[in-house]
Scaffold this motif. Structure first.
Motif, PDB file in Angstrom:
ATOM      1  N   PHE A   8     -40.755  21.803  37.871  1.00  0.00           N
ATOM      2  CA  PHE A   8     -39.416  22.358  38.025  1.00  0.00           C
ATOM      3  C   PHE A   8     -38.393  21.266  37.762  1.00  0.00           C
ATOM      4  O   PHE A   8     -38.718  20.080  37.774  1.00  0.00           O
ATOM      5  CB  PHE A   8     -39.211  23.024  39.396  1.00  0.00           C
ATOM      6  N   SER A   9     -37.165  21.673  37.502  1.00  0.00           N
ATOM      7  CA  SER A   9     -36.081  20.727  37.217  1.00  0.00           C
ATOM      8  C   SER A   9     -35.091  20.688  38.364  1.00  0.00           C
ATOM      9  O   SER A   9     -34.871  21.696  39.036  1.00  0.00           O
ATOM     10  CB  SER A   9     -35.328  21.132  35.952  1.00  0.00           C
ATOM     11  N   VAL A  10     -34.510  19.514  38.539  1.00  0.00           N
ATOM     12  CA  VAL A  10     -33.467  19.319  39.543  1.00  0.00           C
ATOM     13  C   VAL A  10     -32.273  18.718  38.826  1.00  0.00           C
ATOM     14  O   VAL A  10     -32.413  17.726  38.102  1.00  0.00           O
ATOM     15  CB  VAL A  10     -33.933  18.368  40.666  1.00  0.00           C
ATOM     16  N   ARG A  11     -31.120  19.313  39.021  1.00  0.00           N
ATOM     17  CA  ARG A  11     -29.877  18.774  38.472  1.00  0.00           C
ATOM     18  C   ARG A  11     -29.241  17.905  39.543  1.00  0.00           C
ATOM     19  O   ARG A  11     -28.930  18.387  40.630  1.00  0.00           O
ATOM     20  CB  ARG A  11     -28.949  19.925  38.085  1.00  0.00           C
ATOM     21  N   THR A  12     -29.079  16.620  39.266  1.00  0.00           N
ATOM     22  CA  THR A  12     -28.471  15.727  40.242  1.00  0.00           C
ATOM     23  C   THR A  12     -26.968  15.666  40.016  1.00  0.00           C
ATOM     24  O   THR A  12     -26.456  16.108  38.987  1.00  0.00           O
ATOM     25  CB  THR A  12     -29.059  14.305  40.145  1.00  0.00           C
ATOM     26  N   HIS A  13     -26.268  15.088  40.976  1.00  0.00           N
ATOM     27  CA  HIS A  13     -24.819  14.913  40.883  1.00  0.00           C
ATOM     28  C   HIS A  13     -24.474  13.443  40.703  1.00  0.00           C
ATOM     29  O   HIS A  13     -23.377  13.023  41.028  1.00  0.00           O
ATOM     30  CB  HIS A  13     -24.146  15.459  42.142  1.00  0.00           C
ATOM     31  N   GLY A  14     -25.429  12.667  40.213  1.00  0.00           N
ATOM     32  CA  GLY A  14     -25.261  11.226  40.138  1.00  0.00           C
ATOM     33  C   GLY A  14     -26.015  10.591  41.292  1.00  0.00           C
ATOM     34  O   GLY A  14     -26.867  11.217  41.911  1.00  0.00           O
ATOM     35  N   LYS A  15     -25.708   9.330  41.573  1.00  0.00           N
ATOM     36  CA  LYS A  15     -26.430   8.586  42.604  1.00  0.00           C
ATOM     37  C   LYS A  15     -26.497   9.346  43.915  1.00  0.00           C
ATOM     38  O   LYS A  15     -25.517   9.936  44.357  1.00  0.00           O
ATOM     39  CB  LYS A  15     -25.754   7.238  42.858  1.00  0.00           C
ATOM     40  N   GLY A  16     -27.684   9.281  44.522  1.00  0.00           N
ATOM     41  CA  GLY A  16     -27.852   9.901  45.828  1.00  0.00           C
ATOM     42  C   GLY A  16     -29.160  10.657  45.921  1.00  0.00           C
ATOM     43  O   GLY A  16     -29.973  10.665  45.003  1.00  0.00           O
ATOM     44  N   THR A  17     -29.352  11.290  47.074  1.00  0.00           N
ATOM     45  CA  THR A  17     -30.589  12.016  47.336  1.00  0.00           C
ATOM     46  C   THR A  17     -30.346  13.521  47.283  1.00  0.00           C
ATOM     47  O   THR A  17     -29.284  14.004  47.689  1.00  0.00           O
ATOM     48  CB  THR A  17     -31.159  11.640  48.717  1.00  0.00           C
ATOM     49  N   THR A  18     -31.351  14.225  46.775  1.00  0.00           N
ATOM     50  CA  THR A  18     -31.329  15.681  46.708  1.00  0.00           C
ATOM     51  C   THR A  18     -32.625  16.188  47.314  1.00  0.00           C
ATOM     52  O   THR A  18     -33.715  15.819  46.849  1.00  0.00           O
ATOM     53  CB  THR A  18     -31.227  16.168  45.246  1.00  0.00           C
ATOM     54  N   GLU A  19     -32.531  17.015  48.337  1.00  0.00           N
ATOM     55  CA  GLU A  19     -33.749  17.499  48.985  1.00  0.00           C
ATOM     56  C   GLU A  19     -34.468  18.515  48.102  1.00  0.00           C
ATOM     57  O   GLU A  19     -33.850  19.427  47.545  1.00  0.00           O
ATOM     58  CB  GLU A  19     -33.453  18.127  50.351  1.00  0.00           C
ATOM     59  N   ILE A  20     -35.791  18.343  47.982  1.00  0.00           N
ATOM     60  CA  ILE A  20     -36.624  19.249  47.193  1.00  0.00           C
ATOM     61  C   ILE A  20     -37.779  19.807  48.024  1.00  0.00           C
ATOM     62  O   ILE A  20     -38.711  20.393  47.474  1.00  0.00           O
ATOM     63  CB  ILE A  20     -37.154  18.566  45.911  1.00  0.00           C
ATOM     64  N   THR A  21     -37.719  19.658  49.342  1.00  0.00           N
ATOM     65  CA  THR A  21     -38.802  20.111  50.222  1.00  0.00           C
ATOM     66  C   THR A  21     -39.104  21.583  50.024  1.00  0.00           C
ATOM     67  O   THR A  21     -40.269  21.981  49.919  1.00  0.00           O
ATOM     68  CB  THR A  21     -38.436  19.853  51.701  1.00  0.00           C
ATOM     69  N   ARG A  22     -38.084  22.415  49.996  1.00  0.00           N
ATOM     70  CA  ARG A  22     -38.272  23.866  49.887  1.00  0.00           C
ATOM     71  C   ARG A  22     -38.990  24.250  48.586  1.00  0.00           C
ATOM     72  O   ARG A  22     -39.898  25.089  48.589  1.00  0.00           O
ATOM     73  CB  ARG A  22     -36.918  24.573  49.976  1.00  0.00           C
ATOM     74  N   GLU A  23     -38.597  23.614  47.487  1.00  0.00           N
ATOM     75  CA  GLU A  23     -39.237  23.923  46.202  1.00  0.00           C
ATOM     76  C   GLU A  23     -40.722  23.535  46.229  1.00  0.00           C
ATOM     77  O   GLU A  23     -41.570  24.289  45.763  1.00  0.00           O
ATOM     78  CB  GLU A  23     -38.534  23.194  45.056  1.00  0.00           C
TER      79      GLU A  23
END
Length: 139
Positions: A8-23
């Motif tokens: 799957f793909s994740v679109r980031t907003h630049g530096k930082g963390t994005t949670e992907i636990t649910r996926e």
């Protein structure tokens, strides 16, 4: 023994963390595996994965600030800067963290602790689309 893979793909907003636990948890459920291991892998050299505090975002912000100070973009002796001043620092930050995480599965669920989540850690300033590969193996 069952093996199940999804990307799957994740679109980031630049530096930082994005949670992907649910996926990732959804992929574990779709795999039908009750006991086994899920491996999560990011297919990039300027982003990484971390298992981190999910309840209080300030813990992740402190992690991000720590890496800003540990590997600053203003390092004058970096040679690999073709894609900008955040290029080499992003590669070093990735090398200091991980590109994959392995999590045990028991009773069809990841065995993360109460406060743990799986996060994509973007090290570049600009937004990016990051590919995550998930492999579930077990019974």
């Amino acid at each position: 023994m069952t093996a199940h893979n999804e990307t799957f793909s994740v679109r980031t907003h630049g530096k930082g963390t994005t949670e992907i636990t649910r996926e990732v948890a959804g992929i574990v459920v779709r795999s039908g595996v009750s006991t086994g291991t899920v491996t999560v892998f990011v297919r990039h050299t300027s982003a990484s994965l971390v298992i981190m505090e999910k309840a209080d975002p300030s813990a992740r912000r402190d992690l991000e600030l720590f890496f800003e100070k540990l590997v600053p973009e203003s390092t004058p002796w970096f040679i690999h800067t073709q894609e900008g001043p955040d290029d080499m620092p992003s590669h070093i930050r990735m090398a200091l963290t991980r590109t994959s995480e392995a999590i045990p599965i028991i009773d069809g669920r990841m065995t993360l602790g109460t406060w743990q989540g799986v996060f994509l850690f973007e090290h570049r300033r600009d937004p990016h689309r990051r590919e995550i590969v998930v492999s579930v193996i077990g019974e």
